[in-house]
Design a protein around this motif. Structure first.
Motif, mmCIF file in Angstrom:
data_model
loop_
_atom_site.group_PDB
_atom_site.id
_atom_site.type_symbol
_atom_site.label_atom_id
_atom_site.label_comp_id
_atom_site.label_asym_id
_atom_site.label_seq_id
_atom_site.Cartn_x
_atom_site.Cartn_y
_atom_site.Cartn_z
ATOM 1 N N GLY A 238 3.414 14.892 -15.719
ATOM 2 C CA GLY A 238 4.243 15.023 -16.921
ATOM 3 C C GLY A 238 4.416 13.686 -17.608
ATOM 4 N N ASP A 239 4.822 13.764 -18.856
ATOM 5 C CA ASP A 239 5.011 12.548 -19.641
ATOM 6 C C ASP A 239 6.291 12.676 -20.457
ATOM 7 N N GLY A 240 6.755 11.567 -20.977
ATOM 8 C CA GLY A 240 7.975 11.570 -21.775
ATOM 9 C C GLY A 240 8.616 10.199 -21.795
ATOM 10 N N PRO A 241 9.706 10.054 -22.539
ATOM 11 C CA PRO A 241 10.345 8.743 -22.688
ATOM 12 C C PRO A 241 10.904 8.169 -21.386
ATOM 13 N N LYS A 242 11.164 9.013 -20.386
ATOM 14 C CA LYS A 242 11.719 8.531 -19.119
ATOM 15 C C LYS A 242 10.646 8.077 -18.134
ATOM 16 N N ARG A 243 9.400 8.150 -18.511
ATOM 17 C CA ARG A 243 8.342 7.701 -17.596
ATOM 18 C C ARG A 243 8.479 6.215 -17.282
ATOM 19 N N VAL A 244 8.956 5.449 -18.238
ATOM 20 C CA VAL A 244 9.128 4.006 -18.035
ATOM 21 C C VAL A 244 10.088 3.751 -16.878
ATOM 22 N N ARG A 245 11.157 4.518 -16.796
ATOM 23 C CA ARG A 245 12.138 4.342 -15.713
ATOM 24 C C ARG A 245 11.508 4.634 -14.352
ATOM 25 N N LEU A 246 10.654 5.662 -14.293
ATOM 26 C CA LEU A 246 9.975 5.976 -13.038
ATOM 27 C C LEU A 246 9.008 4.868 -12.635
ATOM 28 N N GLU A 247 8.308 4.305 -13.612
ATOM 29 C CA GLU A 247 7.389 3.197 -13.321
ATOM 30 C C GLU A 247 8.161 1.975 -12.832
ATOM 31 N N GLU A 248 9.319 1.710 -13.449
ATOM 32 C CA GLU A 248 10.144 0.579 -13.015
ATOM 33 C C GLU A 248 10.661 0.802 -11.595
ATOM 34 N N MET A 249 11.074 2.029 -11.287
ATOM 35 C CA MET A 249 11.539 2.355 -9.939
ATOM 36 C C MET A 249 10.436 2.147 -8.917
ATOM 37 N N ARG A 250 9.227 2.582 -9.253
ATOM 38 C CA ARG A 250 8.097 2.438 -8.338
ATOM 39 C C ARG A 250 7.794 0.972 -8.067
ATOM 40 N N GLU A 251 7.861 0.134 -9.102
ATOM 41 C CA GLU A 251 7.611 -1.306 -8.941
ATOM 42 C C GLU A 251 8.733 -1.966 -8.142
ATOM 43 N N LYS A 252 9.973 -1.618 -8.449
ATOM 44 C CA LYS A 252 11.132 -2.245 -7.795
ATOM 45 C C LYS A 252 11.147 -1.991 -6.297
ATOM 46 N N HIS A 253 10.791 -0.773 -5.867
ATOM 47 C CA HIS A 253 10.844 -0.407 -4.445
ATOM 48 C C HIS A 253 9.468 -0.452 -3.774
ATOM 49 N N SER A 254 8.455 -0.965 -4.479
ATOM 50 C CA SER A 254 7.090 -1.106 -3.940
ATOM 51 C C SER A 254 6.568 0.213 -3.372
ATOM 52 N N LEU A 255 6.615 1.243 -4.199
ATOM 53 C CA LEU A 255 6.205 2.580 -3.778
ATOM 54 C C LEU A 255 4.909 3.034 -4.448
ATOM 55 N N GLN A 256 4.073 2.070 -4.818
ATOM 56 C CA GLN A 256 2.843 2.424 -5.530
ATOM 57 C C GLN A 256 1.939 3.349 -4.723
ATOM 58 N N ASP A 257 1.979 3.198 -3.379
ATOM 59 C CA ASP A 257 1.115 4.029 -2.539
ATOM 60 C C ASP A 257 1.767 5.348 -2.157
ATOM 61 N N ARG A 258 3.022 5.568 -2.589
ATOM 62 C CA ARG A 258 3.726 6.802 -2.205
ATOM 63 C C ARG A 258 4.205 7.621 -3.403
ATOM 64 N N VAL A 259 4.050 7.090 -4.587
ATOM 65 C CA VAL A 259 4.435 7.815 -5.808
ATOM 66 C C VAL A 259 3.280 7.747 -6.793
ATOM 67 N N ASP A 260 2.638 8.877 -7.045
ATOM 68 C CA ASP A 260 1.534 8.957 -8.016
ATOM 69 C C ASP A 260 2.058 9.524 -9.324
ATOM 70 N N LEU A 261 1.874 8.785 -10.414
ATOM 71 C CA LEU A 261 2.261 9.247 -11.744
ATOM 72 C C LEU A 261 0.997 9.675 -12.483
ATOM 73 N N LEU A 262 0.830 10.977 -12.679
ATOM 74 C CA LEU A 262 -0.409 11.510 -13.261
ATOM 75 C C LEU A 262 -0.413 11.497 -14.783
ATOM 76 N N GLY A 263 0.772 11.398 -15.402
ATOM 77 C CA GLY A 263 0.850 11.550 -16.854
ATOM 78 C C GLY A 263 0.827 13.022 -17.225
ATOM 79 N N ALA A 264 0.555 13.297 -18.490
ATOM 80 C CA ALA A 264 0.536 14.682 -18.973
ATOM 81 C C ALA A 264 -0.556 15.477 -18.259
ATOM 82 N N VAL A 265 -0.210 16.678 -17.791
ATOM 83 C CA VAL A 265 -1.155 17.532 -17.066
ATOM 84 C C VAL A 265 -1.454 18.763 -17.919
#
Length: 442
Positions: A238-265
């Motif tokens: 999914g996509d939307g204005p809140k995607r930035v917050r999810l990306e920031e959360m993933r970077e802050k907690h170093s969860l790149q290998d555990r959270v996949d953001l696919l974008g619009a499906v």
């Protein structure tokens, strides 16, 4: 259909293909099943890019893409009188008997229903969402709803919660509102032949990343779940204005290998994303029904969802874990769902969904609503004006003025181009045996 009344239906909404969403899917599948029942169905929507004019879809479904451009969130600008000539022409050409509008936020739906009532047609309205009462936008939309539904023949809601909400917002009598839930195309959403194996538990989220869909709640839930359950991984589509917050959360907690953001499906790929997981997570803050839960359950996924709106009405208790829209409660619900996974059989869940929800049942129940609408007595202009006048001390007078102007414009059109001068379209009924196989399997 032998011995039963056949209807000629105009479906109206700003939300239709090529746009994708719950309302668009509902209209499409409902149209296909109504066509198979022997009714004539035509869709009216606004143009999408270069897609304008008349198009045909599966089963001979005819779609009018009229030359109106979307103004905000795929809704057209509320022009009211401007589409009256083309709406009148379509109604006469297609020999329509019932106009069926969909979605509160569709201005084309409101314009068409109001103009159709002026011309004496029976109208039905389906509300697909919930709306509040406290903010300025909700107050405005509720008044528009009151205006439109003051003279509606019958109304449909997708859940009992939605019915209560619509009755309170519009002032409709409860006996005029039917509850008909959505359904799912179980032939499209099937479980994988083999369930994802291994110790890893995959949680799937497919949603627009906006506030109303609980994207902020996801930002708080995901880090805590990942900390408590080392074997959990998230796939978010999914996509939307809140995607930035999810990306920031993933970077802050170093969860790149555990959270996949696919974008619009794309809708055609939704199943392939769903069957890659074990649990479907819905964090919406408000929902009238939520078709995404049906699609996930049909694919054999156990659902964890916020207990809001009509969601508690969707699935049996052993197929869904409900929680308050609170991070702590949602985390506890996810842990409970993980412990339930060994007992879940995706194929059994899929078979239950085939029995619980199918579009043919929705179409037959909608058919009953149409029959009721056709039996509603005809009322004259003065009776209609009295209904609108009761909508408020000031608003009622404004609504009456709008309707009087519409009535005068309609009679001017009758003088300028009499109905007898408009050529009627010959009826063409196609065989639906092959086209409707996917629906017949539901």
């Amino acid at each position: 259909m032998d011995g039963m009344q056949k209807h000629r239906i105009l479906m109206v909404s700003d939300f239709f293909y090529p746009n994708f969403g719950g309302v668009e899917n509902h209209i499409y599948y409902l149209c296909q099943c109504l066509l198979k029942l022997g009714h004539k169905v035509v869709v009216l929507t606004h143009s999408y890019g270069n897609r304008s004019g008349v198009r045909y879809m599966t089963g001979g479904l005819k779609v009018y893409y009229i030359p109106l451009r979307p103004f905000f969130n795929q809704s057209t600008f509320p022009v009211f009188y401007a589409p009256l000539p083309i709406i009148r022409t379509i109604l006469i050409r297609e020999k329509i008997t019932i106009v069926h509008g969909h979605q509160t936020f569709s201005t084309l739906c409101h314009d068409t229903l109001l103009n159709s009532r002026i011309m004496g047609y029976k109208v039905v309205f389906t509300d697909h969402s919930l709306n509040g009462f406290g903010d300025l936008g909700s107050i405005h939309m509720n008044k528009v709803m009151q205006f439109t539904l003051a003279d509606v023949s019958q109304a449909i809601c997708v859940s009992h919660t939605s019915k209560e909400n619509t009755v309170l917002r519009s002032g409709l009598r409860p006996e005029k509102v039917f509850v008909i839930p959505n359904a799912v195309d179980t032939s499209m959403f099937k479980p994988a032949l083999e369930r994802p194996s291994g110790p890893e538990v995959i949680i799937v989220v497919i949603s627009r990343l906006v506030y109303r869909k609980g994207a902020d709640l996801l930002v708080e839930i995901i880090p805590e779940v990942c900390q408590l359950c080392p074997n959990v991984r998230f796939i978010i589509g999914g996509d939307g204005p809140k995607r930035v917050r999810l990306e920031e959360m993933r970077e802050k907690h170093s969860l790149q290998d555990r959270v996949d953001l696919l974008g619009a499906v794309p809708h055609a790929r939704v199943r392939s994303v769903l069957i890659s997981g074990h649990i479907f997570l819905n964090s919406s803050l408000t929902e009238a029904f939520c078709m995404a839960i049906l699609e996930a359950a049909s694919c054999g996924l156990l659902t964890v969802s916020t207990c809001v709106g009509g969601v508690p009405e969707v699935l049996p208790d052993d197929m869904i874990v409900l929680a308050k829209p609170d991070p702590g409660d949602m985390v506890h619900a996810i842990q409970k769902a993980i412990s339930m996974l060994p007992k879940i059989d995706p194929q059994v869940m899929h078979n239950r969904m085939k029995e619980l929800y199918n579009w043919h049942d929705v179409a037959k129940r909608t058919e009953i609503v149409y029959d009721r609408a056709m039996k509603c007595p005809d009322v004259d202009l003065m009776e209609r004006l009295s209904r609108h006048l009761s909508c408020g001390a000031l608003a009622g007078k404004i609504f009456c003025m709008v309707m009087i102007i519409s009535y005068l414009l309609w009679h001017l059109l009758e003088l300028w181009q009499p109905a007898d001068d408009i050529e009627e379209v010959p009826d063409v009924f196609l065989s639906h045996k092959s086209d409707g196989e996917m629906l017949a399997k539901n």
